[in-house]
Design an enzyme around this catalytic site. Sequence first.
Site, PDB file in Angstrom:
ATOM      1  N   GLU A   2      43.361  37.191  42.966  1.00  0.00           N
ATOM      2  CA  GLU A   2      44.288  37.115  44.096  1.00  0.00           C
ATOM      3  C   GLU A   2      43.969  35.920  44.986  1.00  0.00           C
ATOM      4  O   GLU A   2      44.291  35.897  46.164  1.00  0.00           O
ATOM      5  CB  GLU A   2      44.240  38.414  44.913  1.00  0.00           C
ATOM      6  CG  GLU A   2      42.922  38.699  45.604  1.00  0.00           C
ATOM      7  CD  GLU A   2      41.938  39.505  44.757  1.00  0.00           C
ATOM      8  OE1 GLU A   2      41.062  40.151  45.355  1.00  0.00           O
ATOM      9  OE2 GLU A   2      42.032  39.481  43.516  1.00  0.00           O
ATOM     10  N   ASP A  30      43.452  33.971  50.138  1.00  0.00           N
ATOM     11  CA  ASP A  30      43.113  35.172  49.392  1.00  0.00           C
ATOM     12  C   ASP A  30      43.910  36.346  49.962  1.00  0.00           C
ATOM     13  O   ASP A  30      43.955  36.542  51.182  1.00  0.00           O
ATOM     14  CB  ASP A  30      41.610  35.457  49.495  1.00  0.00           C
ATOM     15  CG  ASP A  30      41.160  36.552  48.552  1.00  0.00           C
ATOM     16  OD1 ASP A  30      40.767  36.230  47.431  1.00  0.00           O
ATOM     17  OD2 ASP A  30      41.199  37.730  48.961  1.00  0.00           O
ATOM     18  N   ASP A  51      51.031  43.005  40.033  1.00  0.00           N
ATOM     19  CA  ASP A  51      51.495  41.766  39.399  1.00  0.00           C
ATOM     20  C   ASP A  51      52.744  41.231  40.092  1.00  0.00           C
ATOM     21  O   ASP A  51      52.901  40.023  40.271  1.00  0.00           O
ATOM     22  CB  ASP A  51      51.801  42.016  37.924  1.00  0.00           C
ATOM     23  CG  ASP A  51      50.545  42.222  37.088  1.00  0.00           C
ATOM     24  OD1 ASP A  51      49.449  41.918  37.592  1.00  0.00           O
ATOM     25  OD2 ASP A  51      50.667  42.666  35.935  1.00  0.00           O
ATOM     26  N   ASN A 107      46.555  47.535  44.086  1.00  0.00           N
ATOM     27  CA  ASN A 107      46.499  47.948  42.680  1.00  0.00           C
ATOM     28  C   ASN A 107      46.181  49.433  42.544  1.00  0.00           C
ATOM     29  O   ASN A 107      46.776  50.136  41.719  1.00  0.00           O
ATOM     30  CB  ASN A 107      45.450  47.126  41.936  1.00  0.00           C
ATOM     31  CG  ASN A 107      45.966  45.772  41.490  1.00  0.00           C
ATOM     32  OD1 ASN A 107      47.159  45.597  41.263  1.00  0.00           O
ATOM     33  ND2 ASN A 107      45.079  44.808  41.369  1.00  0.00           N
TER      34      ASN A 107
END
Length: 345
Positions: A220, A177, A194, A185
Amino acid sequence: MKILVAEDDKITLKLLETRLRKWGNDVIACADGLEAWERLQEPEAPALVILDWMMPGMPGVNICRKIREMNRRPYVYVILLTAKNRKEDILEGLEAGADDYIVKPFDPSELKVRVRAGARIVKLQEDLMAALDVADYRASHDGLTGLWNRVAILDIGSKELERTQREGRPMTLVMADLDHFKRINDRYGHPAGDEVLREVSRRLASSVRIYDSVGRVGGEEFVMVLPGCDREEGVTIAERLRASISGTPVVTPEGPIPVTMSFGVTEFQGRNVTDVATLFKKADEALYKAKSKGRNRVEVCRSDISPMLGLLMENRSEHCDASEHCGLAPLQSQRLAGVDAVRPI
């Protein structure tokens, strides 16, 4: 259009070859049925075939039957060339799997029309197969990263687990993760996020063995299925993956972004795993431990730790940064393999 023509009469064969080439086709000419059948076994064999019904070695109608038995992809369009013009003969040829027929002596105009119709069917079939391939890919792969998607990686894990149980070999599952991905973000924007996901996926996929599988199972969150790999090997691979992610910032239009990743490792053991969902749950527990201990690290499910592995883990250097990647973070809830897991992001 590549066309195979099989005819034992040399004059008829030459006439067919000349006409077909004149119309812009690439022609493979065969003088008997055995030669035609051998050429049809080759890679990139023609998808349109004109076969004389009666030939030495193997009659065209028999070749037609064998083609249909193969159920070859792409579809082979077969035109039977025959002097037989009775209704019963025509029906026999069509029953054998022929798509069309031409009665000898053939009329060039009729030949041209029937070949053109066959080429049209072959093209439609190729387009359909291509569309199905695209649909299959989209159904099994993550649209952003190109990795296996959640459904596919779970299916792969289940199949590998069954094979591991059957063959008595080890198998390791790694769950990973990205650390503090929400901050990326929020700070750099979703397009940059992205790009981070795509680059991390590329690094993961390029750092495992060719027979390993990597999938994206959440925003993620990623999973690696490592067949034939025990715990110690799994930890080594996970550590290599961790170093690959944290070693170089991800270059984005917003600038280079430093990224770290936490890993949870578990090994299949017949006494503690009955299905792939249990294996995923154990890897998720190890990942939770990695998150709780500061992130950017590899941890093993507690029930999997052996004395040797414990020593390896103790001697491993700590990789937690003193930067923003090591602070406490909010909790997020994720669902994987039917199990709810709450852990730091």
